[in-house]
Structures are given as structure tokens and as C-alpha cells.
Design a protein around this motif. Structure first.
Motif, PDB file in Angstrom:
ATOM      1  N   PRO A 134       0.751  -1.181   0.067  1.00 51.16           N
ATOM      2  CA  PRO A 134      -0.074  -0.012   0.068  1.00 51.16           C
ATOM      3  C   PRO A 134       0.866   1.325  -0.053  1.00 51.16           C
ATOM      4  N   LEU A 135       0.502   2.314  -0.569  1.00 52.59           N
ATOM      5  CA  LEU A 135       1.076   3.682  -0.761  1.00 52.59           C
ATOM      6  C   LEU A 135       0.194   4.625   0.009  1.00 52.59           C
ATOM      7  N   TRP A 136       0.875   5.313   1.072  1.00 57.14           N
ATOM      8  CA  TRP A 136       0.154   6.118   1.834  1.00 57.14           C
ATOM      9  C   TRP A 136      -1.158   5.573   2.422  1.00 57.14           C
ATOM     10  N   GLY A 137      -1.239   4.185   2.521  1.00 57.75           N
ATOM     11  CA  GLY A 137      -2.295   3.720   3.055  1.00 57.75           C
ATOM     12  C   GLY A 137      -3.540   3.053   2.269  1.00 57.75           C
ATOM     13  N   TYR A 138      -3.124   3.324   0.822  1.00 59.95           N
ATOM     14  CA  TYR A 138      -3.963   2.948  -0.230  1.00 59.95           C
ATOM     15  C   TYR A 138      -3.451   1.809  -1.317  1.00 59.95           C
ATOM     16  N   ARG A 139      -3.991   1.054  -1.724  1.00 59.59           N
ATOM     17  CA  ARG A 139      -3.557   0.052  -2.697  1.00 59.59           C
ATOM     18  C   ARG A 139      -3.899   0.637  -4.188  1.00 59.59           C
ATOM     19  N   ARG A 140      -4.980   1.457  -4.332  1.00 65.73           N
ATOM     20  CA  ARG A 140      -5.331   1.774  -5.557  1.00 65.73           C
ATOM     21  C   ARG A 140      -5.132   3.165  -5.791  1.00 65.73           C
ATOM     22  N   LYS A 141      -5.780   3.972  -4.869  1.00 67.00           N
ATOM     23  CA  LYS A 141      -5.911   5.461  -5.127  1.00 67.00           C
ATOM     24  C   LYS A 141      -4.649   6.316  -5.157  1.00 67.00           C
ATOM     25  N   SER A 142      -3.806   6.024  -4.255  1.00 67.67           N
ATOM     26  CA  SER A 142      -2.392   6.710  -4.326  1.00 67.67           C
ATOM     27  C   SER A 142      -1.567   6.363  -5.603  1.00 67.67           C
ATOM     28  N   TYR A 143      -1.917   5.154  -5.957  1.00 65.23           N
ATOM     29  CA  TYR A 143      -0.919   4.789  -7.327  1.00 65.23           C
ATOM     30  C   TYR A 143      -1.613   5.534  -8.308  1.00 65.23           C
ATOM     31  N   LEU A 144      -2.934   5.775  -8.285  1.00 61.88           N
ATOM     32  CA  LEU A 144      -3.332   6.277  -9.501  1.00 61.88           C
ATOM     33  C   LEU A 144      -2.763   7.652  -9.529  1.00 61.88           C
ATOM     34  N   VAL A 145      -3.118   8.527  -8.602  1.00 64.84           N
ATOM     35  CA  VAL A 145      -2.569   9.815  -8.533  1.00 64.84           C
ATOM     36  C   VAL A 145      -1.239  10.098  -8.431  1.00 64.84           C
ATOM     37  N   LEU A 146      -0.640   9.338  -7.832  1.00 65.88           N
ATOM     38  CA  LEU A 146       1.116   9.335  -8.216  1.00 65.88           C
ATOM     39  C   LEU A 146       1.441   9.234  -9.700  1.00 65.88           C
ATOM     40  N   MET A 147       1.202   8.071 -10.306  1.00 61.45           N
ATOM     41  CA  MET A 147       1.759   7.983 -11.539  1.00 61.45           C
ATOM     42  C   MET A 147       0.885   8.918 -12.584  1.00 61.45           C
ATOM     43  N   ALA A 148      -0.139   9.380 -12.187  1.00 57.42           N
ATOM     44  CA  ALA A 148      -0.972  10.423 -13.239  1.00 57.42           C
ATOM     45  C   ALA A 148       0.012  11.715 -13.260  1.00 57.42           C
ATOM     46  N   GLY A 149       0.710  11.884 -11.877  1.00 53.78           N
ATOM     47  CA  GLY A 149       1.510  13.051 -11.774  1.00 53.78           C
ATOM     48  C   GLY A 149       2.508  13.071 -12.446  1.00 53.78           C
ATOM     49  N   CYS A 150       3.197  11.718 -12.399  1.00 54.04           N
ATOM     50  CA  CYS A 150       4.382  11.390 -13.349  1.00 54.04           C
ATOM     51  C   CYS A 150       4.176  11.554 -14.798  1.00 54.04           C
ATOM     52  N   ALA A 151       3.015  11.004 -15.286  1.00 48.00           N
ATOM     53  CA  ALA A 151       2.677  11.257 -16.557  1.00 48.00           C
ATOM     54  C   ALA A 151       2.710  12.654 -16.979  1.00 48.00           C
ATOM     55  N   ALA A 181       1.508   2.495 -15.570  1.00 45.08           N
ATOM     56  CA  ALA A 181       1.217   2.118 -14.098  1.00 45.08           C
ATOM     57  C   ALA A 181      -0.281   2.518 -14.010  1.00 45.08           C
ATOM     58  N   ILE A 182      -0.676   3.568 -14.462  1.00 49.94           N
ATOM     59  CA  ILE A 182      -2.254   3.842 -14.526  1.00 49.94           C
ATOM     60  C   ILE A 182      -3.051   2.740 -15.061  1.00 49.94           C
ATOM     61  N   ASP A 183      -2.577   2.498 -16.101  1.00 50.66           N
ATOM     62  CA  ASP A 183      -3.320   1.088 -17.040  1.00 50.66           C
ATOM     63  C   ASP A 183      -3.252   0.055 -16.153  1.00 50.66           C
ATOM     64  N   VAL A 184      -2.033  -0.463 -15.379  1.00 48.17           N
ATOM     65  CA  VAL A 184      -2.316  -1.488 -14.566  1.00 48.17           C
ATOM     66  C   VAL A 184      -3.424  -1.417 -13.519  1.00 48.17           C
ATOM     67  N   VAL A 185      -3.398  -0.462 -12.741  1.00 49.62           N
ATOM     68  CA  VAL A 185      -4.441  -0.095 -11.761  1.00 49.62           C
ATOM     69  C   VAL A 185      -5.738  -0.302 -12.265  1.00 49.62           C
ATOM     70  N   VAL A 186      -5.875   0.481 -13.315  1.00 47.12           N
ATOM     71  CA  VAL A 186      -7.348   0.398 -13.747  1.00 47.12           C
ATOM     72  C   VAL A 186      -7.558  -0.979 -14.227  1.00 47.12           C
ATOM     73  N   ASP A 187      -6.757  -1.953 -15.112  1.00 49.71           N
ATOM     74  CA  ASP A 187      -7.056  -3.046 -15.439  1.00 49.71           C
ATOM     75  C   ASP A 187      -7.092  -4.003 -14.095  1.00 49.71           C
TER      76      ASP A 187
END
Length: 411
Positions: free
Chosen positions: A61-78, A107-113
Motif C-alpha cells: 500500500p502507498l500512503w495507506g491505499y492500494r489503488r488510489k495513491s498509485y493512480l494519483v502519483l503515476m498520473a502526476g508522473c505522466a 502504471a495507471i493502466d495496470v491499476v485500472v485493469d
């Protein structure tokens, strides 16, 4: 359904604008078709390491979340990568910036899929989710194709990719908004029990014959020489099509792909995955041979439209087959592993097509078309070996699906 539509629409805007302006930019530097395919393959490396993303997302988990944090972080990277592309310095700089942005998009694609597979297996609606995702991705691609063609036609190559990059920033921003609106997830800490369960499921999936059979088929399908980049060179150098018209052709193809995704959602309720695969392969052979009739703008438009329909039917059949083999407790890793096989071999197929066009067939596209059609037809030999279990079988929801859901959908 709303979340998948929004996420893939944003993905389509970002990805759709990354094709024509950048291909035209590299071509303007005097690169041959095989060189362009090779450079773009370097930028696609993040798609080939998706299992690593899936493993981390499933376990940590990232910052306490397994999905939401990764979506936001990797969207920022893109978004950061696209912002860098707005300051073109050199060819190498363009590739590095594309690499950073693709890292985030993959990475976003991985989380959404992962969400798609978890919810789809739990509810028995993977086909509907796949159709929804690709319907909205293609609607976005229609807009991106027209816009990319206009930019390539109206601006100098360097200015075109700078402008495209600024527009593409809207894609990851859209993902952040969709995540905030629709993804519900309580905070959770790292769990050794969950990690052991996930590791067990991953090991179970890797021992599955069906998993490796599907992976082998995805690899075979994409190792068929791809003539999309040679076709671009053929249309520019031999047929004299301008950049704006080529962009319009891309949008026409996306209209066809949108209809194809709608058709798939309808056909999936009536036919098995084996039947849709056979039909998709045969139609793909006919479609490849259809490009022998490419002579003018009208034939190009008709072929682009039909190709969009056929390619989407084939793509959704392949991806549904892949999703059906994923263990529910390790959906992120398993589906990402299959998609990385798909992405890696797609780049090899593109480079093979470019090399054959330039150095074997001496910039003649006809023999390349015949070769691609023959190889596609041979894919029928795989069908009898696929498991008889129908896809989208209703499965018990995983722990992740119970605790992390899409608003409005039962987990």
C-alpha cells in the motif's frame, strides 16, 4: 462503468496524440521506417515491465491505499513527462520525456485493469467492462486523430509535438479527477497475510498451463510483422497524402474501432470466446489483404474504417481471453504480465515490419502485406488448445475487491 469510461477516455486523449506528431517529427529528421519504430520502441519500455507495477500494487500500500495513491502519483508522473515534452531540446530528450510519461500511463493502466479484472470476475461482466473501456478510448482517439493530423499539417514538426504535449497533460489530470470521484478505498496497512495470499496466487497463476498458453498466443499474434509504420511512409512517399488527411484517416479508423467495441459487447453475449477469436482472425486476414486495394483517398478512408472495426474485435477478444486466466487475488500482477508480453512483442513486430519494408522488400509494401496476412491466418492453429472454460465466470471476490470498489458498484 463510468469510471472505466472516464479513465480510458483520458488515456485515449494522451495516447492518441503521441502517434502522428512524433512519427512525423522523427521522419522530418531523415529517419527511415525501421529507425522510427526502434526509437518509439525505446519509449514503450514501461509497457514491457508492467508485471513489476502489478506486483508492487498488489503487495504494497502507498500512503495507506492500494489503488488510489498509485493512480494519483503515476498520473502526476505522466503529466510531468508531458510538461517536459513541451520543451523539445533533441531527439534523445524527446525519447526520455516520452519514457517518463509512458511510465506513468503504463502504471495507471495496470491499476485500472486490476480494478477491471477484480470487479469483472466478481460480477461476471469482464466483457462489458472491456467493451466500455475501449469504446471510450476510441471515442477519445477520434478527437486525438483529427487534432494530431491538424497539428502535423499546420505546424512545424517540433512545434507540433510541443503543442501536442501541452494538450496531453489533460489526460492524466482527467485520471486524477476520475479517481477522486469514483474510487472508494479505506486506508489499509501492509499485511503479511495478504502478501502470502497474493504470492500464493501469483505462484498458482505462473504454474497454470492456460496462463502460459494465452501468453504464448499474445506473443505470437504480435510477432506477426506489423506494417503500420511502413504504411505511414507509403501513404506519404508513394501516395502523396498530406499530414492532415492522415490524421483524418486515424480518426476514421477510431470511428470504426468505436463501432467495433459496441459490436463486441453485443456479440459477447451470443458467442463464446473461441468463436469470436476465430471470426476475428479470419476478418484480420481479409483486412490485411484489403490494403492491396489502397490507391487513393477514398480507398484509404474505407480501409481505415473497416480496419478499425476488425482490429477492435480482435483486440477485445485477446484481452478478454487474457483476463479470464488471471487469479482473482493477484489480478494486478497476472494481467499486467500478459499485457507486458503483448506490449513487448508488439514493439518487436513493429521493428520487424519496419526492417522488412526498408531492407528486404526495398520499400515495397505489397509483399509485406502478403506476409502479414499469411502469418495471421496461421494463428488459427492455436484455437483448439485454449481451455474450454468460458471467460467471465463469476468468481468469489478477492479481499481487495471487497474493500476497494467503484462507487455505485457492489464489490
Amino acid at each position: 462503468m463510468i469510471f472505466f469510461g472516464l479513465a480510458y477516455f483520458a488515456h485515449g486523449i494522451a495516447g492518441g496524440l503521441a502517434k502522428q506528431p512524433f512519427t512525423n517529427y522523427f521522419k522530418s529528421l531523415g529517419m527511415t521506417a525501421d529507425m522510427v519504430a526502434a526509437w518509439l520502441s525505446l519509449a514503450a519500455i514501461p509497457w514491457m515491465i508492467k508485471p513489476l507495477y502489478g506486483l508492487v500494487i498488489d503487495l504494497v500500500p502507498l500512503w495507506g491505499y492500494r489503488r488510489k495513491s498509485y493512480l494519483v502519483l503515476m498520473a502526476g508522473c505522466a503529466a510531468a513527462g508531458y510538461a517536459a515534452l513541451a520543451h523539445v531540446v533533441s531527439t534523445e530528450f524527446v525519447v526520455w520525456a516520452l519514457l517518463i510519461s509512458t511510465l506513468g500511463i503504463a502504471a495507471i493502466d495496470v491499476v485500472v485493469d486490476t480494478l477491471m479484472v477484480e470487479e469483472g470476475l466478481a460480477l461476471g461482466v469482464i466483457r462489458r467492462f472491456q467493451g466500455q473501456q475501449w469504446t471510450w478510448l476510441n471515442i477519445a482517439a477520434i478527437t486525438a486523430g483529427l487534432l494530431g493530423g491538424w497539428l502535423s499539417h499546420s505546424l512545424l514538426p517540433e512545434a507540433a509535438i510541443r503543442t501536442a504535449a501541452l494538450i496531453m497533460i489533460g489526460g492524466p489530470v482527467g485520471v486524477i479527477i476520475a479517481t477522486w470521484l469514483f474510487v472508494e478505498e479505506p486506508q489499509r496497512s501492509f499485511s503479511r497475510l495478504h502478501a502470502r495470499t497474493t504470492a500464493h496466487e501469483i505462484a498458482k497463476g505462473l504454474k497454470s498451463k492456460a496462463f502460459w498458453l494465452v501468453g504464448g498466443f499474445l506473443a505470437f499474434w504480435n510477432l506477426i510483422p506489423n506494417f503500420s509504420t511502413p504504411l505511414y511512409y507509403h501513404m506519404v512517399d508513394r501516395l502523396g497524402f498530406d499530414q492532415y488527411f492522415i490524421g483524418q484517416l486515424a480518426s476514421i479508423g477510431s470511428v470504426g474501432a468505436t463501432l467495433g467495441s459496441f459490436a463486441y459487447r453485443s456479440l459477447s453475449d451470443r458467442f463464446s470466446i473461441h468463436q469470436t477469436l476465430v471470426v476475428s482472425i479470419l476478418l484480420s486476414v481479409i483486412m490485411a489483404l484489403g490494403y492491396l486495394l489502397l490507391q487513393d483517398g477514398l480507398s484509404a478512408a474505407v480501409l481505415s474504417f473497416c480496419s478499425g472495426i476488425v482490429s477492435m474485435l480482435a483486440l477485445l477478444s485477446l484481452f478478454t481471453l487474457a483476463a479470464s486466466t488471471c487469479p482473482p487475488h493477484a489480478a494486478g500482477f497476472a494481467f499486467a504480465a500478459l499485457m507486458s508480453i503483448y506490449s513487448a512483442t508488439a514493439q518487436i513486430g513493429a521493428m520487424m515490419g519496419g526492417y522488412l519494408y526498408e531492407w528486404v522488400f526495398q520499400q515495397h509494401i505489397v509483399p509485406l502485406i502478403y506476409l502479414a496476412a499469411l502469418c495471421t491466418l496461421s494463428a488459427l492453429a492455436w484455437i483448439p488448445f485454449f481451455p474450454a472454460r468460458p471467460e467471465c465466470v463469476r468468481a468469489e471476490p478477492s479481499d481487495e475487491a471487497r474493500h476497494s470498489s467503484l462507487r455505485g458498484l457492489p464489490a
